[in-house]
Design a protein around this motif. Sequence first.
Motif: not given
Length: 113
Positions: A47-48, A60-69, A91-98, A101-105
Amino acid sequence: MTREDFELLVSDALDQIPPKLAAMMDNVAVFVEDEPDPTAPDLLGLYEGTPLTERGEWYAGVLPDRIIVYRGPTLRQCDSREDVVAEVRTTVIHEVAHHFGFDDHELDELGWS
C-alpha cells in the motif's frame, strides 16, 4: 496461472469487500504487478499512500493511493489454485486495511498479516 486469471482473482477479492466499506474507499487504485522491488522479493502486496485516518483538509488534488498485488511471489508461495485464491484475498484485505489506517501490528493481531 496467467496474469489475466490472477487479475480476476484480485478483482474477485475486491468484490468481496462489504459494500459499506467499499463505498468508503477514496482515491485509491489497485494494480497487479509481476514482481516487487528486488530488495523485497517475497513481498505479496504493498500500500502506497495516505491512509484515510491521516487525511485532513490539506488532502486535495493528489494522485490516488496505490495498492499493488504481486503475482510472482504469490504464485511461488502457493501450492495450488485454492492457495492462490486464499492468499490473494488475504493480501487484498491486508492492503485495503492499510488504506483504512490499520498498521501491520493491528493486522497481525486480527489474523490478516
